[in-house]
Write a protein that holds these residues in place. Structure first.
Motif, PDB file in Angstrom:
ATOM      1  N   ARG A  71      -1.529  30.266  19.579  1.00  0.00           N
ATOM      2  CA  ARG A  71      -2.961  30.552  19.606  1.00  0.00           C
ATOM      3  C   ARG A  71      -3.218  31.440  20.802  1.00  0.00           C
ATOM      4  O   ARG A  71      -2.895  31.074  21.937  1.00  0.00           O
ATOM      5  CB  ARG A  71      -3.759  29.257  19.680  1.00  0.00           C
ATOM      6  CG  ARG A  71      -3.610  28.393  18.439  1.00  0.00           C
ATOM      7  CD  ARG A  71      -4.255  27.024  18.590  1.00  0.00           C
ATOM      8  NE  ARG A  71      -5.662  27.113  18.990  1.00  0.00           N
ATOM      9  CZ  ARG A  71      -6.456  26.046  19.087  1.00  0.00           C
ATOM     10  NH1 ARG A  71      -5.978  24.835  18.805  1.00  0.00           N
ATOM     11  NH2 ARG A  71      -7.720  26.185  19.448  1.00  0.00           N
ATOM     12  N   ILE A  72      -3.806  32.611  20.565  1.00  0.00           N
ATOM     13  CA  ILE A  72      -3.844  33.670  21.561  1.00  0.00           C
ATOM     14  C   ILE A  72      -5.285  34.090  21.853  1.00  0.00           C
ATOM     15  O   ILE A  72      -6.085  34.282  20.929  1.00  0.00           O
ATOM     16  CB  ILE A  72      -3.040  34.889  21.057  1.00  0.00           C
ATOM     17  CG1 ILE A  72      -1.585  34.482  20.754  1.00  0.00           C
ATOM     18  CG2 ILE A  72      -3.089  36.037  22.049  1.00  0.00           C
ATOM     19  CD1 ILE A  72      -0.858  35.474  19.866  1.00  0.00           C
ATOM     20  N   ASP A  73      -5.594  34.259  23.131  1.00  0.00           N
ATOM     21  CA  ASP A  73      -6.868  34.823  23.545  1.00  0.00           C
ATOM     22  C   ASP A  73      -6.794  36.340  23.324  1.00  0.00           C
ATOM     23  O   ASP A  73      -5.980  37.015  23.974  1.00  0.00           O
ATOM     24  CB  ASP A  73      -7.111  34.516  25.020  1.00  0.00           C
ATOM     25  CG  ASP A  73      -8.429  35.057  25.542  1.00  0.00           C
ATOM     26  OD1 ASP A  73      -8.992  36.015  24.944  1.00  0.00           O
ATOM     27  OD2 ASP A  73      -8.906  34.554  26.570  1.00  0.00           O
ATOM     28  N   PRO A  74      -7.597  36.907  22.412  1.00  0.00           N
ATOM     29  CA  PRO A  74      -7.470  38.340  22.111  1.00  0.00           C
ATOM     30  C   PRO A  74      -7.885  39.246  23.263  1.00  0.00           C
ATOM     31  O   PRO A  74      -7.498  40.421  23.294  1.00  0.00           O
ATOM     32  CB  PRO A  74      -8.389  38.537  20.906  1.00  0.00           C
ATOM     33  CG  PRO A  74      -9.353  37.416  20.967  1.00  0.00           C
ATOM     34  CD  PRO A  74      -8.622  36.263  21.569  1.00  0.00           C
ATOM     35  N   ALA A  75      -8.653  38.741  24.217  1.00  0.00           N
ATOM     36  CA  ALA A  75      -9.087  39.568  25.345  1.00  0.00           C
ATOM     37  C   ALA A  75      -7.981  39.751  26.375  1.00  0.00           C
ATOM     38  O   ALA A  75      -7.830  40.829  26.958  1.00  0.00           O
ATOM     39  CB  ALA A  75     -10.314  38.952  26.003  1.00  0.00           C
ATOM     40  N   THR A  76      -7.205  38.691  26.598  1.00  0.00           N
ATOM     41  CA  THR A  76      -6.198  38.707  27.663  1.00  0.00           C
ATOM     42  C   THR A  76      -4.763  38.660  27.163  1.00  0.00           C
ATOM     43  O   THR A  76      -3.842  38.982  27.915  1.00  0.00           O
ATOM     44  CB  THR A  76      -6.407  37.507  28.594  1.00  0.00           C
ATOM     45  OG1 THR A  76      -6.164  36.288  27.849  1.00  0.00           O
ATOM     46  CG2 THR A  76      -7.829  37.466  29.136  1.00  0.00           C
ATOM     47  N   GLY A  77      -4.553  38.207  25.932  1.00  0.00           N
ATOM     48  CA  GLY A  77      -3.198  38.001  25.420  1.00  0.00           C
ATOM     49  C   GLY A  77      -2.589  36.677  25.827  1.00  0.00           C
ATOM     50  O   GLY A  77      -1.466  36.355  25.442  1.00  0.00           O
ATOM     51  N   ARG A  78      -3.328  35.886  26.583  1.00  0.00           N
ATOM     52  CA  ARG A  78      -2.776  34.610  27.057  1.00  0.00           C
ATOM     53  C   ARG A  78      -2.699  33.596  25.921  1.00  0.00           C
ATOM     54  O   ARG A  78      -3.648  33.447  25.145  1.00  0.00           O
ATOM     55  CB  ARG A  78      -3.650  34.050  28.181  1.00  0.00           C
ATOM     56  CG  ARG A  78      -3.115  32.770  28.818  1.00  0.00           C
ATOM     57  CD  ARG A  78      -3.987  32.339  29.988  1.00  0.00           C
ATOM     58  NE  ARG A  78      -5.332  32.009  29.543  1.00  0.00           N
ATOM     59  CZ  ARG A  78      -5.690  30.796  29.093  1.00  0.00           C
ATOM     60  NH1 ARG A  78      -4.798  29.816  29.013  1.00  0.00           N
ATOM     61  NH2 ARG A  78      -6.941  30.577  28.735  1.00  0.00           N
ATOM     62  N   VAL A  79      -1.570  32.895  25.826  1.00  0.00           N
ATOM     63  CA  VAL A  79      -1.420  31.817  24.850  1.00  0.00           C
ATOM     64  C   VAL A  79      -2.223  30.618  25.325  1.00  0.00           C
ATOM     65  O   VAL A  79      -2.000  30.093  26.420  1.00  0.00           O
ATOM     66  CB  VAL A  79       0.064  31.440  24.659  1.00  0.00           C
ATOM     67  CG1 VAL A  79       0.189  30.201  23.770  1.00  0.00           C
ATOM     68  CG2 VAL A  79       0.834  32.599  24.035  1.00  0.00           C
ATOM     69  N   THR A  80      -3.165  30.190  24.505  1.00  0.00           N
ATOM     70  CA  THR A  80      -4.019  29.057  24.861  1.00  0.00           C
ATOM     71  C   THR A  80      -3.502  27.739  24.293  1.00  0.00           C
ATOM     72  O   THR A  80      -3.976  26.676  24.685  1.00  0.00           O
ATOM     73  CB  THR A  80      -5.448  29.293  24.353  1.00  0.00           C
ATOM     74  OG1 THR A  80      -5.429  29.420  22.919  1.00  0.00           O
ATOM     75  CG2 THR A  80      -6.030  30.558  24.953  1.00  0.00           C
ATOM     76  N   ILE A  90      -8.970  33.435  13.897  1.00  0.00           N
ATOM     77  CA  ILE A  90      -9.630  32.176  13.574  1.00  0.00           C
ATOM     78  C   ILE A  90     -10.524  31.750  14.726  1.00  0.00           C
ATOM     79  O   ILE A  90     -10.035  31.487  15.830  1.00  0.00           O
ATOM     80  CB  ILE A  90      -8.601  31.060  13.282  1.00  0.00           C
ATOM     81  CG1 ILE A  90      -7.674  31.463  12.125  1.00  0.00           C
ATOM     82  CG2 ILE A  90      -9.303  29.735  12.970  1.00  0.00           C
ATOM     83  CD1 ILE A  90      -6.551  30.465  11.867  1.00  0.00           C
ATOM     84  N   ARG A  91     -11.817  31.720  14.482  1.00  0.00           N
ATOM     85  CA  ARG A  91     -12.786  31.232  15.465  1.00  0.00           C
ATOM     86  C   ARG A  91     -12.564  31.826  16.855  1.00  0.00           C
ATOM     87  O   ARG A  91     -12.525  31.119  17.854  1.00  0.00           O
ATOM     88  CB  ARG A  91     -12.742  29.696  15.518  1.00  0.00           C
ATOM     89  CG  ARG A  91     -13.118  28.999  14.217  1.00  0.00           C
ATOM     90  CD  ARG A  91     -13.261  27.505  14.409  1.00  0.00           C
ATOM     91  NE  ARG A  91     -12.037  26.891  14.853  1.00  0.00           N
ATOM     92  CZ  ARG A  91     -11.089  26.404  14.057  1.00  0.00           C
ATOM     93  NH1 ARG A  91     -11.236  26.462  12.736  1.00  0.00           N
ATOM     94  NH2 ARG A  91     -10.000  25.855  14.559  1.00  0.00           N
ATOM     95  N   GLY A  92     -12.417  33.137  16.910  1.00  0.00           N
ATOM     96  CA  GLY A  92     -12.307  33.819  18.187  1.00  0.00           C
ATOM     97  C   GLY A  92     -10.927  33.853  18.803  1.00  0.00           C
ATOM     98  O   GLY A  92     -10.753  34.370  19.913  1.00  0.00           O
ATOM     99  N   GLU A  93      -9.918  33.319  18.118  1.00  0.00           N
ATOM    100  CA  GLU A  93      -8.543  33.355  18.592  1.00  0.00           C
ATOM    101  C   GLU A  93      -7.662  34.031  17.547  1.00  0.00           C
ATOM    102  O   GLU A  93      -7.993  34.072  16.364  1.00  0.00           O
ATOM    103  CB  GLU A  93      -7.992  31.953  18.854  1.00  0.00           C
ATOM    104  CG  GLU A  93      -8.641  31.205  19.995  1.00  0.00           C
ATOM    105  CD  GLU A  93      -7.984  29.854  20.221  1.00  0.00           C
ATOM    106  OE1 GLU A  93      -7.657  29.548  21.372  1.00  0.00           O
ATOM    107  OE2 GLU A  93      -7.798  29.106  19.234  1.00  0.00           O
ATOM    108  N   ILE A  94      -6.528  34.546  17.994  1.00  0.00           N
ATOM    109  CA  ILE A  94      -5.514  35.060  17.079  1.00  0.00           C
ATOM    110  C   ILE A  94      -4.413  34.006  16.954  1.00  0.00           C
ATOM    111  O   ILE A  94      -3.856  33.568  17.957  1.00  0.00           O
ATOM    112  CB  ILE A  94      -4.916  36.381  17.593  1.00  0.00           C
ATOM    113  CG1 ILE A  94      -6.011  37.450  17.713  1.00  0.00           C
ATOM    114  CG2 ILE A  94      -3.809  36.868  16.658  1.00  0.00           C
ATOM    115  CD1 ILE A  94      -5.562  38.701  18.454  1.00  0.00           C
ATOM    116  N   TYR A  95      -4.141  33.598  15.728  1.00  0.00           N
ATOM    117  CA  TYR A  95      -3.020  32.706  15.458  1.00  0.00           C
ATOM    118  C   TYR A  95      -1.849  33.584  15.017  1.00  0.00           C
ATOM    119  O   TYR A  95      -2.018  34.481  14.185  1.00  0.00           O
ATOM    120  CB  TYR A  95      -3.349  31.716  14.340  1.00  0.00           C
ATOM    121  CG  TYR A  95      -4.250  30.567  14.741  1.00  0.00           C
ATOM    122  CD1 TYR A  95      -5.388  30.764  15.513  1.00  0.00           C
ATOM    123  CD2 TYR A  95      -3.969  29.268  14.324  1.00  0.00           C
ATOM    124  CE1 TYR A  95      -6.213  29.707  15.869  1.00  0.00           C
ATOM    125  CE2 TYR A  95      -4.787  28.200  14.666  1.00  0.00           C
ATOM    126  CZ  TYR A  95      -5.913  28.425  15.440  1.00  0.00           C
ATOM    127  OH  TYR A  95      -6.728  27.376  15.781  1.00  0.00           O
TER     128      TYR A  95
END
Length: 250
Positions: free
Chosen positions: A190-199, A174-179
């Motif tokens: 909500r996850i940053d797909p580049a780093t795996g960090r939970v945002t 969703i809009r550049g993030e993985i839910y």
């Protein structure tokens, strides 16, 4: 239109999520959902809602009418397969199975099976960023697969303040993030797909009323996004309702 705001999170849940922000939710609307469906995957594209369900002998791929919950089209998996996550890419629906390490490919317009693919882990959730298939296997690892060869292009480990976040289940991009649903919890990461960090986290505690639960593993599981109308849709296993929600700051 039903509007219900839930802003509070249990103290232990907030502590468990580190410093990533925690959001409550508003219910914008709700619709009927088949309470017999053991929901494993949910996708909304071009006005159509697709659902994958699990349990051996009950696993299926479905097209569902959002407004009524009626099943418009259904493909049943063979008895030996426990259906899992689904996604749609390039006019094809992809469906995982749990422990069989095989996935199926269907023509989205006809539900005719047009292929299958193998992977080396359990299959839990599946989504796409438009280029890769993104697979969860119940751990903290997400795998990015080439949709033509199904080779693993890369992996990321999902972390919150340096701590791994296991039991990642149903996924939606969703809009550049993985839910991601976290299995057996009321939380979506909500996850940053580049780093795996939970945002961030969305806490959906209280979304389904206790009297509407069946007790049959009826946990939150199912995320879909309607990009055309910017609608976030969620449901759960054996839930009698599917909700449109909006995340709101606590």
């Amino acid at each position: 239109m039903l509007l219900l705001t839930v802003l509070a999170c249990r103290n232990n849940e907030v502590h468990a999520t580190g410093s990533a922000p925690v959001y409550g939710f508003e219910v914008v609307h709700s619709w009927p959902h088949d309470p017999r469906a053991f929901t494993q995957g949910l996708v909304y594209r071009d006005g159509k809602l697709y659902e994958g369900t699990g349990i051996n002998g009950q696993s299926s791929l479905r097209q569902v009418e959002l407004e009524t919950g009626a099943v418009l089209r259904r493909h049943n998996l063979e008895q030996q397969y426990f259906g899992e996550g689904i996604t749609l890419l390039g006019g094809r629906l992809y469906q995982l199975t749990w422990r069989s390490r095989v996935g199926f490919i269907y023509d989205a317009a006809t539900f005719q099976q047009v292929g299958r693919f193998d992977y080396s882990t359990e299959g839990w959730g599946l989504t796409t960023d438009g280029t890769s298939l993104i697979l969860s296997d119940g751990t903290a690892t997400l795998r990015f697969l080439d949709p033509r060869t199904f080779a693993v292009q890369r992996t990321v480990t999902v972390t919150d303040e340096g701590r791994e976040v296991p039991r990642l289940n149903e996924l939606e991009y969703i809009r550049g993030e993985i839910y991601a649903n976290v299995w057996t919890t009321d939380r979506i990461a909500r996850i940053d797909p580049a780093t795996g960090r939970v945002t961030g986290w969305i806490d959906l505690t209280g979304l389904l009323a206790p009297e509407e639960r069946t007790g049959r593993e009826d946990v939150l599981n199912g995320i879909a996004y309607d990009a055309a109308q910017d609608r976030l849709l969620v449901t759960g296993k054996h839930w009698p309702k599917l909700f449109q929600i909006r995340a709101v700051p606590r």
